[in-house]
Write a protein that holds these residues in place. Structure first.
Motif, PDB file in Angstrom:
ATOM      1  N   ARG A 400       0.632  -1.114   0.242  1.00 62.12           N
ATOM      2  CA  ARG A 400       0.107   0.070   0.471  1.00 62.12           C
ATOM      3  C   ARG A 400       0.947   1.271  -0.135  1.00 62.12           C
ATOM      4  NH1 ARG A 400      -2.886  -1.294   4.290  1.00 62.12           N
ATOM      5  NH2 ARG A 400      -4.410  -2.457   3.445  1.00 62.12           N
ATOM      6  N   THR A 401       2.092   1.542   0.845  1.00 64.96           N
ATOM      7  CA  THR A 401       3.010   2.140   0.974  1.00 64.96           C
ATOM      8  C   THR A 401       3.647   2.588  -0.527  1.00 64.96           C
ATOM      9  OG1 THR A 401       2.944   1.783   3.486  1.00 64.96           O
ATOM     10  CG2 THR A 401       4.340   3.629   2.277  1.00 64.96           C
ATOM     11  N   THR A 402       3.990   1.595  -0.639  1.00 67.98           N
ATOM     12  CA  THR A 402       5.203   2.079  -1.950  1.00 67.98           C
ATOM     13  C   THR A 402       4.373   1.878  -3.297  1.00 67.98           C
ATOM     14  OG1 THR A 402       6.332  -0.021  -1.276  1.00 67.98           O
ATOM     15  CG2 THR A 402       6.502   0.323  -3.934  1.00 67.98           C
ATOM     16  N   LEU A 403       2.930   1.248  -3.733  1.00 66.40           N
ATOM     17  CA  LEU A 403       2.173   1.613  -4.416  1.00 66.40           C
ATOM     18  C   LEU A 403       1.353   2.862  -4.993  1.00 66.40           C
ATOM     19  CD1 LEU A 403       0.812  -2.026  -5.603  1.00 66.40           C
ATOM     20  CD2 LEU A 403       2.834  -0.164  -6.570  1.00 66.40           C
ATOM     21  N   ARG A 404       1.391   3.476  -3.494  1.00 66.02           N
ATOM     22  CA  ARG A 404       0.707   4.648  -3.362  1.00 66.02           C
ATOM     23  C   ARG A 404       1.074   6.031  -3.810  1.00 66.02           C
ATOM     24  NH1 ARG A 404      -1.349   5.276   2.130  1.00 66.02           N
ATOM     25  NH2 ARG A 404      -3.153   3.734   1.585  1.00 66.02           N
ATOM     26  N   THR A 405       2.164   5.816  -3.965  1.00 65.84           N
ATOM     27  CA  THR A 405       2.953   7.120  -4.051  1.00 65.84           C
ATOM     28  C   THR A 405       3.998   6.856  -5.727  1.00 65.84           C
ATOM     29  OG1 THR A 405       5.478   5.779  -2.952  1.00 65.84           O
ATOM     30  CG2 THR A 405       4.425   6.747  -1.508  1.00 65.84           C
ATOM     31  N   ILE A 430      -4.965  -5.472  -3.101  1.00 67.09           N
ATOM     32  CA  ILE A 430      -4.038  -3.957  -3.067  1.00 67.09           C
ATOM     33  C   ILE A 430      -2.924  -3.545  -3.781  1.00 67.09           C
ATOM     34  CG2 ILE A 430      -2.327  -2.603  -2.148  1.00 67.09           C
ATOM     35  CD1 ILE A 430      -3.877  -4.359   1.066  1.00 67.09           C
ATOM     36  N   ALA A 431      -2.692  -5.013  -4.086  1.00 73.18           N
ATOM     37  CA  ALA A 431      -1.275  -4.197  -6.264  1.00 73.18           C
ATOM     38  C   ALA A 431      -1.966  -4.186  -6.952  1.00 73.18           C
ATOM     39  CB  ALA A 431      -0.634  -5.310  -5.529  1.00 73.18           C
ATOM     40  N   ARG A 432      -3.487  -4.621  -6.695  1.00 75.95           N
ATOM     41  CA  ARG A 432      -3.846  -5.104  -8.063  1.00 75.95           C
ATOM     42  C   ARG A 432      -5.057  -3.619  -8.064  1.00 75.95           C
ATOM     43  NH1 ARG A 432      -4.986  -4.248 -12.422  1.00 75.95           N
ATOM     44  NH2 ARG A 432      -6.838  -4.323 -13.768  1.00 75.95           N
ATOM     45  N   THR A 433      -5.266  -2.599  -6.959  1.00 70.18           N
ATOM     46  CA  THR A 433      -5.969  -1.898  -6.972  1.00 70.18           C
ATOM     47  C   THR A 433      -5.144  -0.510  -7.290  1.00 70.18           C
ATOM     48  OG1 THR A 433      -7.663  -2.854  -5.229  1.00 70.18           O
ATOM     49  CG2 THR A 433      -7.487  -0.626  -4.839  1.00 70.18           C
ATOM     50  N   ASN A 434      -3.664  -0.526  -6.569  1.00 69.21           N
ATOM     51  CA  ASN A 434      -2.785   0.654  -6.631  1.00 69.21           C
ATOM     52  C   ASN A 434      -1.956   0.329  -8.382  1.00 69.21           C
ATOM     53  OD1 ASN A 434      -3.539   2.455  -4.092  1.00 69.21           O
ATOM     54  ND2 ASN A 434      -3.468   0.359  -3.635  1.00 69.21           N
ATOM     55  N   GLY A 435      -2.221  -0.446  -8.667  1.00 67.31           N
ATOM     56  CA  GLY A 435      -1.239  -0.623 -10.181  1.00 67.31           C
ATOM     57  C   GLY A 435      -1.535  -0.828 -10.994  1.00 67.31           C
ATOM     58  N   SER A 436      -0.872  -1.318 -12.114  1.00 67.62           N
ATOM     59  CA  SER A 436      -2.174  -1.805 -13.752  1.00 67.62           C
ATOM     60  C   SER A 436      -2.207  -3.278 -13.191  1.00 67.62           C
ATOM     61  CB  SER A 436      -1.318  -1.645 -15.034  1.00 67.62           C
ATOM     62  OG  SER A 436      -0.351  -1.626 -14.877  1.00 67.62           O
ATOM     63  N   TYR A 437      -0.724  -4.019 -13.793  1.00 66.95           N
ATOM     64  CA  TYR A 437      -0.961  -5.651 -13.508  1.00 66.95           C
ATOM     65  C   TYR A 437      -0.576  -6.543 -12.620  1.00 66.95           C
ATOM     66  CZ  TYR A 437      -0.374 -10.066 -15.481  1.00 66.95           C
ATOM     67  OH  TYR A 437      -0.044 -11.559 -15.953  1.00 66.95           O
ATOM     68  N   ASP A 474      -5.333 -16.551  -9.428  1.00 65.07           N
ATOM     69  CA  ASP A 474      -4.742 -16.388 -10.733  1.00 65.07           C
ATOM     70  C   ASP A 474      -6.533 -15.650 -11.726  1.00 65.07           C
ATOM     71  OD1 ASP A 474      -3.330 -16.587 -12.851  1.00 65.07           O
ATOM     72  OD2 ASP A 474      -4.647 -18.381 -13.793  1.00 65.07           O
ATOM     73  N   ARG A 475      -7.392 -16.451 -11.144  1.00 63.49           N
ATOM     74  CA  ARG A 475      -8.561 -15.469 -11.576  1.00 63.49           C
ATOM     75  C   ARG A 475      -9.194 -14.200 -11.665  1.00 63.49           C
ATOM     76  NH1 ARG A 475     -10.433 -20.464  -9.161  1.00 63.49           N
ATOM     77  NH2 ARG A 475     -10.358 -22.108  -9.810  1.00 63.49           N
ATOM     78  N   LEU A 476      -8.228 -13.355 -10.858  1.00 61.27           N
ATOM     79  CA  LEU A 476      -8.344 -12.576 -10.488  1.00 61.27           C
ATOM     80  C   LEU A 476      -8.583 -11.181 -11.475  1.00 61.27           C
ATOM     81  CD1 LEU A 476      -7.396 -11.868  -6.746  1.00 61.27           C
ATOM     82  CD2 LEU A 476      -9.432 -11.824  -7.739  1.00 61.27           C
ATOM     83  N   GLU A 477      -8.870 -10.403 -11.803  1.00 63.19           N
ATOM     84  CA  GLU A 477      -8.648  -9.336 -12.949  1.00 63.19           C
ATOM     85  C   GLU A 477      -7.294  -8.559 -13.191  1.00 63.19           C
ATOM     86  OE1 GLU A 477     -11.558  -7.072 -14.157  1.00 63.19           O
ATOM     87  OE2 GLU A 477     -10.462  -6.453 -15.988  1.00 63.19           O
ATOM     88  N   GLY A 478      -6.665  -9.091 -13.911  1.00 60.44           N
ATOM     89  CA  GLY A 478      -5.179  -8.617 -13.845  1.00 60.44           C
ATOM     90  C   GLY A 478      -4.457  -8.939 -13.851  1.00 60.44           C
ATOM     91  N   VAL A 479      -4.507 -10.275 -12.584  1.00 61.30           N
ATOM     92  CA  VAL A 479      -3.246 -10.850 -12.037  1.00 61.30           C
ATOM     93  C   VAL A 479      -3.157 -12.360 -12.603  1.00 61.30           C
ATOM     94  CG1 VAL A 479      -2.827 -11.523  -9.530  1.00 61.30           C
ATOM     95  CG2 VAL A 479      -4.291  -9.930 -10.203  1.00 61.30           C
ATOM     96  N   THR A 480      -1.951 -12.213 -12.532  1.00 64.04           N
ATOM     97  CA  THR A 480      -1.303 -14.149 -12.734  1.00 64.04           C
ATOM     98  C   THR A 480      -0.635 -14.693 -11.805  1.00 64.04           C
ATOM     99  OG1 THR A 480      -0.885 -12.827 -15.633  1.00 64.04           O
ATOM    100  CG2 THR A 480       0.266 -14.885 -14.729  1.00 64.04           C
ATOM    101  N   ALA A 481      -0.974 -15.459 -11.574  1.00 66.10           N
ATOM    102  CA  ALA A 481      -0.834 -15.960 -10.633  1.00 66.10           C
ATOM    103  C   ALA A 481       0.332 -17.807 -10.996  1.00 66.10           C
ATOM    104  CB  ALA A 481      -1.244 -16.501  -9.127  1.00 66.10           C
ATOM    105  N   LEU A 482       0.965 -17.855 -10.581  1.00 69.83           N
ATOM    106  CA  LEU A 482       2.678 -18.399 -10.708  1.00 69.83           C
ATOM    107  C   LEU A 482       2.833 -18.943  -9.402  1.00 69.83           C
ATOM    108  CD1 LEU A 482       4.468 -17.286 -14.479  1.00 69.83           C
ATOM    109  CD2 LEU A 482       1.953 -19.029 -13.762  1.00 69.83           C
ATOM    110  N   GLU A 483       3.446 -20.749  -9.393  1.00 71.35           N
ATOM    111  CA  GLU A 483       4.421 -21.417  -9.003  1.00 71.35           C
ATOM    112  C   GLU A 483       5.592 -20.831  -8.953  1.00 71.35           C
ATOM    113  OE1 GLU A 483       2.783 -25.025  -8.418  1.00 71.35           O
ATOM    114  OE2 GLU A 483       3.434 -25.524 -10.794  1.00 71.35           O
ATOM    115  N   VAL A 484       6.507 -20.864  -7.761  1.00 73.85           N
ATOM    116  CA  VAL A 484       8.091 -21.387  -8.183  1.00 73.85           C
ATOM    117  C   VAL A 484       8.241 -22.241  -7.472  1.00 73.85           C
ATOM    118  CG1 VAL A 484      10.210 -20.258  -7.902  1.00 73.85           C
ATOM    119  CG2 VAL A 484       8.353 -19.030  -8.620  1.00 73.85           C
TER     120      VAL A 484
END
Lengths: 535, 194
Positions: A400-405, A430-437, A474-484
């Protein structure tokens, strides 16, 4: 050919009789000198003959059990000797590389064959703490008949390769399938100033006349405008979670080590494409590293170094209040709820024996009163400074702190694990709300915990639970979730699940085996460069 | 009794003796005897007895004991010392035949101790040849001066032993090929400006 002490004794005897012959002036004693001398010479000649015969008939092998191993691993080398019966007593000494540590004791490298023996073998256990390519010395054989001794080099000098500990095969994908994540050329879908022609279209009122393509206009008889693809970059922020839960796994192969490898490859790709990159590292109590978006060459290097320097922060001890914490230390945080692992919790990294480095760090964290801690403690506390201290939920708060700025909405890549799914979901939101992808790279705990593969069926169930979490994200819009994950462990778990599904048809029809496909897709590298995955 | 059986009996006895005397190496080393040794030792004792009487028998027994416990070289040395001590004069005179017979016994003992298998003709030839050659040389030299004879004996033995050592190194490829490169022919050495 070296004479033994007994031979020297006999030689001295011959000399004594010669001296005695002179002293008593009796030539008969010289006869003794001659006979003893001839006796020595013939024994010497006989030893040479036996030695030559032994060399002709000897077959010696020095065979390491494995030719490739990792630092700290233990392996064995077997020495075998076979020859025709000889009157010589043979002592073989294996030629372990200098960088190895013999774990079987100093005498274990010696293989002794009595006279008339025809074969013998011995296995030596050793450890190699130094990475690199190590060549065995040739084994030596010392042959003796009791009167003379000779040492020869025998057999081959094999080579072993010792790899440093660290992720060996990094799997990045979904449900067992490999997916490319590294950035390549990406379409901006915008026209503007650039070099790559996009389209040629007819002039419409309002277009800038400077953009009229006069050659096309002359050829087509009506005013035309040539448009170009706009050159854009993609600001990328790497949010790396290095809290204590990321310390799970063997030394050098923890969750954080795997995530670090992936992050480094992304930074390298971004540098190649001149994409601005920033780094945010989140520890147990807040942000430990924050580097703003930049395309400066030195900044790429700095981020790279910061990624290398990252270590999982230490969980506070139960009696963390027993000393006054220094400024910025990580010992005053409350017990974290994230230690609960919803996928399957309590068997965690604590089962793994800590490395020496980890023990040393814990000493520094806990402020022990030994000389080591007293000397290095002040420096360590100064180093372990949080840039931004966050009281609770450090990952979410950091995002939240990082992306807001940020002025531009960046591409956010989150590196974390599945130890707290609820917090992870909120962080992604939070990342999706404040960022693009948002790209989320998650390490499944089940594949890192020591001994977790002992019961592969249970591990498979836990992996399925992880896969459900990943799919939800991964189903969330604009989100890709992968395993490492480590590829070998993942393949083991998937194979077990496949076998189980085959053995019990219909019993697991609702659970994915291998996610989008049953078997991992072959033929692609884990982290290919230049591939597009921007979605 | 065959030769093989004799060897085995001696081996057992001497191993036992070796354990008692805490001399296992020597006992094991001399445990397997060639038949020539087994003939030579009683022969030496008998010759000593015939030539020198009861004192000779004692000397022969001591030589046999020395052979059994410490091996052939010590028995040869002690036998020669006894021989010189029991001879009436300082030279080799009328007892030349007796001395010759005893020396033949010593020679047989020497040859038997060097032959482990009956078919080792090469070893036998080398032993006899070197014995005759060295003995003849020493006999020829010592007639001029005993001291010179002793010196020649020691030097010849030392040179021959070193020669076998070097031969072994070359034959088995144990000589490292070191190329001595003097500063003058080194490619990196500075040339003379003239």
């Amino acid at each position: 050919m070296r004479p033994t002490r007994r031979t020297w004794g006999v030689g001295l005897l011959a000399l004594s009789t010669a001296v005695l012959a002179v002293v008593v002036s009796h030539p008969l004693l010289l006869g003794a000198t001659v006979m003893i001398g001839v006796w020595i010479l013939v024994r010497q000649y006989r030893f040479y003959q036996e030695l030559s015969r032994m060399c002709r008939t000897l077959t010696f092998e020095q065979t390491p059990e494995r030719s490739v191993l990792r630092t700290g691993e233990t392996t064995t080398v077997t020495v075998r000797a076979a020859l025709e019966p000889s009157q010589l007593a043979l002592t073989f000494t294996a030629g372990l590389p200098t960088a190895t540590v013999n774990q079987s004791g100093p005498s274990s490298t010696v293989l002794e064959l009595e006279p008339e023996s025809t074969a013998g073998s011995k296995t030596i256990r050793f450890e190699c703490p130094v990475a690199g390519r190590h060549q065995f010395d040739r084994a030596t054989v010392t042959a003796t008949d009791g009167w003379f001794r000779e040492t020869l080099d025998v057999g081959p000098a094999p080579t072993i390769t010792v790899d440093a500990r660290g992720p060996r095969e990094v799997h990045v994908g979904s449900g067992g399938d490999r997916v490319s994540i590294v950035q390549g050329q990406h379409s901006s879908d915008q026209s503007g100033s650039g070099l790559t022609p996009a389209e040629l279209r007819e002039y419409v009122p309002g277009d800038n006349t400077d953009r009229i393509d006069w050659k096309a206009t002359a050829r087509l008889a009506t005013p035309h405008i040539r448009t170009y693809e706009a050159n854009t970059d993609r600001p990328t922020i790497l949010v790396v979670d290095h809290r204590s839960t990321l310390d799970t796994g063997p030394a050098g192969e923890t969750k954080l080590d795997y995530l670090r490898d992936v992050a480094l490859s992304i930074v390298a790709s971004a540098r190649q494409l001149d994409d601005p990159v920033g780094l945010v590292a989140v520890g147990n109590s807040g942000i430990t590293v924050q580097t703003d978006l930049t395309t400066d060459l030195t900044q790429y290097r700095r981020i790279r170094q910061q990624l290398f320097d990252l270590e999982a922060t230490i969980e506070s001890p139960p009696d963390h209040g027993r000393r006054k914490p220094g400024p910025g230390t990580d010992t005053s945080e409350p017990p974290r709820s994230t230690t609960q692992t919803p996928v399957e919790g309590p068997r965690r990294w604590k089962n793994a024996p800590p490395t020496r480095a980890r023990v040393a760090v814990r000493k520094l964290e806990h402020g022990d009163r030994d000389v080591f801690s007293r000397t290095l403690g002040p420096f360590y506390r100064q180093r372990q400074t949080y840039q931004t201290r966050l009281e609770s939920e450090p990952l979410r708060s950091a995002l939240r702190t990082t992306l807001r700025t940020q002025q531009r909405k960046p591409w956010t890549i989150l590196f974390t694990d599945d130890s707290d799914p609820v917090a992870l979901r909120e962080a992604v939101q939070i990342a999706r709300t404040n960022g693009s992808y948002v790209l989320v790279l998650i390490t499944p705990s089940v594949l890192f915990e020591p001994g977790s593969l002992a019961t592969v069926e249970e591990s498979y169930d836990r992996y399925v639970a992880f896969e459900e979490l990943r799919r939800d994200l991964d189903r969330l819009e604009g989100v890709t979730a992968l395993e490492v994950a480590p590829r070998e462990q993942l393949a083991t778990v998937l194979a077990a699940g496949h076998t189980h599904s085959t053995a019990m048809p219909g019993s697991r029809s609702d659970k994915p085996t291998g996610g989008r496909s049953d078997e991992p897709t072959e033929g692609r590298s884990d982290i290919p460069t230049g591939a597009d995955s921007n979605g | 009794m065959s030769q093989r059986k004799v060897v085995l009996i001696y081996r057992q006895e001497l191993i036992l003796m070796g354990e008692k005397l805490n001399l296992p190496d020597i006992a094991l080393e001399t445990a397997t005897y060639h038949w020539m040794e087994l003939v030579a030792v009683p022969g030496i004792c008998l010759c000593f007895g015939l030539v020198f009487g009861p004192l000779g028998i004692v000397a022969g027994a001591v030589v046999a004991g020395m052979w059994a416990l410490f091996g052939v070289p010590y028995a040869l040395a002690l036998g020669h010392v006894f021989l010189v001590a029991l001879l009436p004069g300082t030279g080799i005179g009328s007892e030349i035949v007796a001395i010759g017979i005893i020396e033949l016994g010593f020679g047989t003992l020497l040859l038997g101790s060097l032959l482990r298998r009956s078919a080792e003709l090469t070893i036998g030839f080398v032993a006899i040849g070197s014995l005759i050659a060295l003995g003849g040389l020493v006999w020829a030299v010592q007639s001029r001066s005993l001291g010179l004879g002793a010196g020649v004996t020691v030097v010849v033995l030392a040179v021959a032993s070193y020669g076998i050592h070097r031969y072994e190194l070359v034959a088995l490829g144990l000589v490292s090929e070191t190329v001595a490169q003097s500063p003058s022919n080194s490619p990196t050495s500075p040339r003379d400006p003239k």
